[in-house]
Every structure is written in structure tokens, then in C-alpha cells.
Design a protein around this motif. Structure first.
Motif, short mmCIF file in Angstrom:
data_model
loop_
_atom_site.label_atom_id
_atom_site.label_comp_id
_atom_site.label_asym_id
_atom_site.label_seq_id
_atom_site.Cartn_x
_atom_site.Cartn_y
_atom_site.Cartn_z
N ALA A 43 -6.82 1.17 3.54
CA ALA A 43 -8.02 0.51 3.42
C ALA A 43 -8.83 1.14 4.91
CB ALA A 43 -8.27 -0.82 2.55
N GLY A 44 -8.12 0.21 5.30
CA GLY A 44 -8.78 0.83 7.50
C GLY A 44 -9.27 2.11 7.23
N SER B 231 -13.49 -5.70 -1.78
CA SER B 231 -14.36 -4.00 -1.39
C SER B 231 -15.71 -3.90 -1.84
CB SER B 231 -13.63 -3.37 -2.28
OG SER B 231 -13.59 -2.65 -3.63
N THR C 61 -7.19 1.05 -2.52
CA THR C 61 -6.17 0.34 -1.53
C THR C 61 -6.04 -0.92 -1.17
OG1 THR C 61 -8.45 0.77 0.07
CG2 THR C 61 -6.75 2.84 -0.21
N MET C 62 -7.55 -1.20 -1.34
CA MET C 62 -6.96 -2.71 -0.59
C MET C 62 -6.36 -3.59 -1.68
SD MET C 62 -10.98 -3.53 0.61
CE MET C 62 -10.95 -5.56 0.38
N VAL D 261 -5.05 -7.51 -1.40
CA VAL D 261 -6.63 -8.19 -0.84
C VAL D 261 -7.21 -7.57 -2.31
CG1 VAL D 261 -8.12 -8.19 0.06
CG2 VAL D 261 -6.63 -7.61 1.82
N LEU E 80 -2.85 -1.79 3.80
CA LEU E 80 -4.64 -1.87 4.51
C LEU E 80 -4.58 -1.17 5.50
CD1 LEU E 80 -3.16 -6.04 5.21
CD2 LEU E 80 -4.92 -4.81 4.07
N VAL F 139 0.35 -9.45 1.12
CA VAL F 139 -0.16 -8.25 2.35
C VAL F 139 0.27 -6.72 2.25
CG1 VAL F 139 -0.09 -7.64 5.04
CG2 VAL F 139 -1.53 -9.59 3.76
N GLY G 29 -3.20 -3.14 -0.77
CA GLY G 29 -3.00 -3.97 0.26
C GLY G 29 -2.53 -5.77 0.10
#
Length: 445
Positions: free
Chosen positions: A201-202, A243, A232-233, A238, A198, A193, A236
Motif C-alpha cells: 500500500a505504501g 483507501s 493492498t490496504m 486497514v 502495508l 496489521v 494490510g
């Protein structure tokens, strides 16, 4: 002047196109195409043209956008790029079922949820019984997945012998399987992470929430935000393909206006169109108004599902199968199937899936948690549970994540997935084809 009718299609072309048109009208066609691509990849990788297969899918690619440069192989481009669209469709299908489908109430969703839990937990435990403490232990999630295209395609070929409620049950079960697979990929197969990615992404997800709240229907807006979410994910930690799931869950699933209200207006427009003078411009305006009214009835979610279903089912998933099913069998023997990794996957898919789904479902029915779907006999429930052991697309996807950079283990995992899925398909089909029929579908009087 009346427009000329289009020239007739030559009889030779009609003869050539008829089988193709019939194939694509068949509900099982996407699953059949998926199987053909998997077989083609396996044959190709073991033919004299095997170096061409390797050169094609290991070919290096580079992409540069606004100063950001990425380098990857063609296989990675398919697995990490195009498969995002597969997960986008999965996300939309999940939302549609939760909002207006078979999973919209707890009572409808409870039995397939219980069955899916059994179909995920038991295969994972059986896999670990063979591979705990070995370098292959990280692949415990591989036999957990049910391939919805293959399994529903198999039941479609048995039309008339399997009750419709059981088909719906398997569909709902496979959707819960997809949700479980998505959570497993997100929590166990990331790359570590990174808070900055993240947070970004949020922020993108928040913008998607705003688009959903204000009922944005423009596909380009979602495409731009989806690309930003993928990036972004990825940064991040992930897996970026998820996505697609997030994006799919933010597509509006409800119509903007009540259907009855729109239908009243449509009746008015249709009357005006019929009574309009022989003026093409006036009639065209009325038809355009009717088209706009129809768009108010159909939610963007349904429109996007219809738009992408063909591309995903007939292009992206078959390409994924072609890119990932090419296993070289050179130097392998039947004894290799006894190794813990492929054996754990085969047993997990073929034995674990049917045991987990059948026992958990039977237990829930006996405990009166939920009735048996359509009053089907236990023999049919067992056959459907065996068919659910066809775990192809997501299983291959998880294997690529679990054994990234470990080619020997990945080859063994792919072999186990192919054989376990084939065994489940053949035995499940046989049980349902030659076993006891389900109760007839109710007639509408």
C-alpha cells in the motif's frame, strides 16, 4: 442549412419534471433523499415484504479478477466497495478545505477544531459511562460522528435564520469530525496489521505522490491506482474503504498555471472567435482552444468533486442508508431503549454532541482563542451544536465495524443511531426555527 431546433418538451412532461428539477436544485435535497431511504428501509423491514429486503441485501455475490476471487453479500459490496467512493469524496473535500477553503490557515481552523474535539470526546465518554465492561464497549466511537449531509441540509431548510458564518463553522466542524472518524477507523477497527500488505500500500501511495507531483489529470490512472490501493490496504489489515481518503488526498488541488495568465490568453481566443469568418471549422478550433485553457484554470480536485458529488449524494449514500437502516422491530418494546447500548448512543449523540461542541466553543471564545462565528448569539450556537448530533452515515459505518457478526448488538446500535439522530434533528431545527435570529448578512455596496 441551419440545424433544426430540438422538439418542444410536451407540457405533461414539463409538469411532471418540474418538481423533480426543483428538488435537485434544493441544497438540502441529498439529505432529504438520505432520510427518505432510511425511513423506507425501516418500513420495508417491518412490512409483509421484509423477507424480500433480507434476501436482496444478504444475496451472495462473487467477483473474480485476474485469478483473485472474492465472495461477499450485496450489503457488504455496498459497505466495503461503493462506500470507498464516499470516502474518496470526503478525502477530496478535506484537501480542498485545507488547501483553499475554510481550514487553510490555523486561525480559521482553530475554533472548529476545538469544537470538533469536544463533539468527539464527550459523546464517547458518555457512551462508555453506559457500556464500559459490557460486550458493547467496542462501539464507543459510534456517537462521535456528525453527518455533514443531514446537518447542513437541516440548516439549509432554515435559510435566513442561521448566520452564514455559523453554517461555515458547522461545515468545518463536520470535516474535522470526518478526519477524527477516519483516524478512529484506521487505528481501532482494522483486522490486524499485515506488513506485506502495508508495504505494498505504501508503494501504491508513493506512485500516487508521483502522479500528484507531475500533475497527472487522467481519471483512469487514479482509478487503477485506487483499486490497487484498496486491495493492498485490505490485505494490510486497514479497512479498505479508507483507501478512498488516501486517494482523494493525492488529487492535485492547484491549477497548473496562474489564473491571470490563462485569462489573458482566453481574451485573445475569444477575440479571434468573435472575429473569425463564418467557417464552422475555424470557430470550432477556437472554441476547443478556449475549453483547453479553461481546464488549466480548474484543478483536477475541483473537477473530480463536481463529477462525483452527485453520484455519491444521490446514489451511493442513499443506497447505503437503504441497506443498513432496515431494522426489524418485531419483539421490541420501549423498554428496549433503556438498554445500555442504544441509550448510550442516544445520549451520546443528543446530549454529548451538544454539550461537547457548545462548551468547548464557548470556552474557546471566552478565552479569546477565537471570536464567535459572525458574532452569533449563544442560543444559535447551541442550536447548531444540537443539529451536529445528527450522526448517521459514519455512525452506521462504525457500528457495522464494531459489531460485525453480532447481529443483536448491531440492531440495537442502529436503533440508537436512528433515534439519537432524529431527536437531534427535530430539537435542533426547533431551537433554530423559533429561537433568536442571527445578525443579518453584511451587504456588499
Amino acid at each position: 442549412m441551419e440545424p433544426r431546433p430540438p422538439p418542444p418538451v410536451p407540457a405533461l412532461f414539463q409538469v411532471a419534471l418540474a418538481p423533480l428539477q426543483a428538488f435537485f436544485r434544493l441544497e438540502a435535497s441529498s439529505g432529504i433523499l438520505l432520510a427518505l431511504c432510511a425511513v423506507a428501509a425501516l418500513v420495508w423491514a417491518n412490512s409483509p415484504w421484509a423477507p424480500l429486503y433480507t434476501a436482496l441485501f444478504d444475496a451472495p455475490l462473487a467477483l473474480e479478477i485476474a485469478g483473485f476471487r472474492g465472495a461477499f453479500t450485496f450489503r457488504e459490496f455496498v459497505n466495503d466497495g461503493w462506500m470507498t467512493l464516499f470516502f474518496f469524496l470526503v478525502g477530496m473535500e478535506i484537501k480542498r478545505e485545507l488547501s483553499a477553503g475554510e481550514l487553510r490557515t490555523p486561525a480559521r481552523a482553530l475554533l472548529p477544531l476545538i469544537a470538533a474535539l469536544g463533539g468527539m470526546v464527550v459523546p464517547a465518554l458518555l457512551y462508555m459511562a453506559f457500556n464500559a465492561g459490557t460486550p458493547a464497549a467496542g462501539g464507543w466511537a459510534i456517537p462521535m460522528a456528525t453527518d455533514i449531509a443531514f446537518s447542513i441540509g437541516c440548516l439549509t431548510l432554515l435559510k435566513g435564520r442561521v448566520s452564514h458564518p455559523l453554517v461555515v463553522f458547522l461545515t468545518a466542524l463536520a470535516i474535522f469530525d470526518d478526519i477524527g472518524g477516519i483516524l478512529v477507523i484506521a487505528f481501532f477497527y482494522g483486522t490486524g496489521v499485515h506488513a506485506e500488505g502495508l508495504v505494498a500500500a505504501g508503494g501504491v501511495a508513493l506512485l500516487l505522490g508521483v502522479c500528484n507531483r507531475f500533475y497527472v489529470r487522467n481519471g483512469l490512472v487514479y482509478a487503477v491506482l485506487g483499486a490497487a490501493l484498496w486491495y493492498t490496504m485490505h490485505h494490510g489489515g486497514v479497512h479498505a474503504t479508507l483507501s478512498g481518503v488516501v486517494l482523494g488526498m493525492f488529487i492535485p488541488a492547484r491549477p497548473t498555471r496562474p489564473g491571470r495568465e490563462v485569462l489573458r490568453e482566453l481574451a485573445t481566443y475569444v477575440t479571434r472567435c468573435v472575429e473569425a469568418p463564418e467557417d464552422e471549422s475555424v470557430r470550432g478550433a477556437q472554441l476547443l482552444a478556449i475549453e483547453e485553457q479553461l481546464e488549466d484554470i480548474e484543478p483536477p480536485l475541483n473537477r473530480f468533486v463536481h463529477l462525483w458529488h452527485g453520484y455519491v449524494g444521490y446514489a451511493i449514500i442513499p443506497l447505503f442508508a437503504l441497506a443498513n437502516s432496515g431494522i426489524s422491530l418485531a419483539g421490541m418494546s420501549l423498554a428496549d431503549l433503556g438498554r445500555p447500548l442504544p441509550l448510550g448512543i442516544i445520549v451520546g449523540l443528543f446530549v454529548g454532541k451538544q454539550l461537547g461542541i457548545f462548551l468547548f466553543t464557548w470556552g474557546a471564545v471566552k478565552a479569546k482563542v477565537s471570536p464567535m462565528p459572525g458574532g452569533a448569539p449563544l442560543s444559535q450556537l447551541h442550536g447548531v451544536a444540537v443539529v451536529a448530533g445528527i450522526g448517521f452515515t459514519v455512525a452506521l459505518f462504525v457500528a457495522n465495524l464494531a459489531f460485525a457478526g453480532k447481529e443483536a448488538l448491531l440492531t440495537e446500535a442502529k436503533l440508537g443511531i436512528l433515534l439519537g439522530s432524529l431527536l437531534s434533528a427535530v430539537v435542533g431545527y426547533g431551537l433554530l426555527r423559533f429561537g433568536r435570529r442571527g445578525p443579518p448578512a453584511p451587504t456588499v455596496s
